[in-house]
Design a protein around this motif. Structure first.
Motif, PDB file in Angstrom:
ATOM      1  N   UNK A  57       0.805  -1.174  -0.058  1.00  0.00           N
ATOM      2  CA  UNK A  57       0.031   0.111  -0.012  1.00  0.00           C
ATOM      3  C   UNK A  57       0.881   1.140  -0.104  1.00  0.00           C
ATOM      4  N   UNK A  58       0.820   1.839  -1.218  1.00  0.00           N
ATOM      5  CA  UNK A  58       1.756   3.119  -1.213  1.00  0.00           C
ATOM      6  C   UNK A  58       0.800   4.450  -0.619  1.00  0.00           C
ATOM      7  N   UNK A  59       1.055   4.663   0.660  1.00  0.00           N
ATOM      8  CA  UNK A  59       0.564   5.674   1.260  1.00  0.00           C
ATOM      9  C   UNK A  59       0.881   6.861   1.001  1.00  0.00           C
ATOM     10  N   UNK A  60       2.279   7.394   0.916  1.00  0.00           N
ATOM     11  CA  UNK A  60       2.658   8.469   0.570  1.00  0.00           C
ATOM     12  C   UNK A  60       3.553   8.284  -0.685  1.00  0.00           C
ATOM     13  N   UNK A  61       3.538   9.310  -1.758  1.00  0.00           N
ATOM     14  CA  UNK A  61       4.633   9.153  -2.866  1.00  0.00           C
ATOM     15  C   UNK A  61       5.028  10.280  -3.355  1.00  0.00           C
ATOM     16  N   UNK A  62       6.370  10.588  -3.034  1.00  0.00           N
ATOM     17  CA  UNK A  62       7.096  11.555  -3.430  1.00  0.00           C
ATOM     18  C   UNK A  62       6.763  12.919  -3.218  1.00  0.00           C
TER      19      UNK A  62
END
Length: 271
Positions: A57-62
């Protein structure tokens, strides 16, 4: 490069830092075994192979932004947008999967009301524990404990076990501990939406007072009216990405357009 730096020393090589927080290319990914219920055949095959399905699960991306001293930043977005994950990363609770988080000063966090309390202890005893967890000495905690206890307005309940408290009473203790620790940086997640009208008014007044003394304040809330009233900067997250940063009124307007909600007294307090 992955860096998480929380420095109580406000001095840098060039003098006092103009920043309270700096976030650079921050990404946080959870690995979980949560998935839809498998069919009987899938369960049998997986059991036979000794496998467990892992989902990322990508909770925050860059995510990147910096916050200067004196900023009161609101963080808005739908459920699951990554708001609480961002707060936990800035508080030093969650390590970045990638990117940098730098914080100058001591942070007091109220990320979930009542989390960390020992429910078998009294409200007063949890005030002491909360102060010690915030990095205060035993003497400092004892000097402030009575003031914090009185501020909750719980009367005799302050000396009763917290497992007898309602959610609103627990909220009062949690909020009181956070705002009376004289933090450099105050981080609050959904705290102002809890409690009765009198407590919310009192909490708002205390927050206004803290804005004058803290290096920075972060407020996560679905109450967009509170964001607009108490913050001078705002970011909008959606599915882990930073969508917009700017004046609270502009960001709130863009967010409400995105979620296709018309502005009203009801929607600005709970979306």
């Amino acid at each position: 490069m992955i860096l998480l730096s929380v420095s109580p020393d406000l001095e840098t090589e060039t003098g006092t830092s103009p920043y309270a927080v700096r976030v650079e290319d921050l990404s946080i990914t959870y690995r979980t075994t949560f998935e839809r219920k498998p069919t009987l055949k899938q369960a049998i095959v997986r059991l036979g192979r000794g496998e467990r399905a892992v989902r990322e699960v990508h909770a925050l991306k860059n995510v990147s932004f910096d916050v200067r001293v004196g900023t009161s930043m609101g963080i808005i977005g739908s459920n699951g947008a990554g708001k609480s994950t961002l707060m936990r990363a800035m508080a030093g609770i969650l390590p970045p999967t990638a990117g940098n988080v730098e914080v100058w000063g001591k942070a007091s966090t109220l990320l979930a009301l009542g989390v960390g309390f020992n429910k078998s202890l009294s409200g007063r005893e949890n005030i002491v524990l909360g102060g010690l967890a915030s990095g205060l000495s035993r003497r400092e905690v004892e000097e402030r404990a009575d003031e914090v206890a009185e501020w909750t307005e719980l009367g005799d309940f302050i000396d009763m076990p917290m497992n007898t408290y309602s959610s609103g009473m627990s909220a009062r203790v949690g909020f009181s501990v956070a705002v009376h620790m004289k933090p450099d940086i105050l981080m609050i997640d959904e705290a102002l939406s809890t409690g009765d009208a009198h407590f919310r008014e009192k909490a708002n007044a205390k927050m206004s007072e803290l804005r004058e003394s803290a290096r920075a304040m972060f407020l996560v809330s679905h109450g967009l009216g509170s964001i607009g009233e108490m913050c001078n900067d705002c970011i909008w997250l959606d599915k882990g990405r930073l969508m917009m940063r700017g004046a609270p009124e502009e960001v709130i307007e863009a967010y409400m357009t995105h979620v296709k909600v018309k502005k009203s007294a009801t929607t600005t307090e709970d979306i």
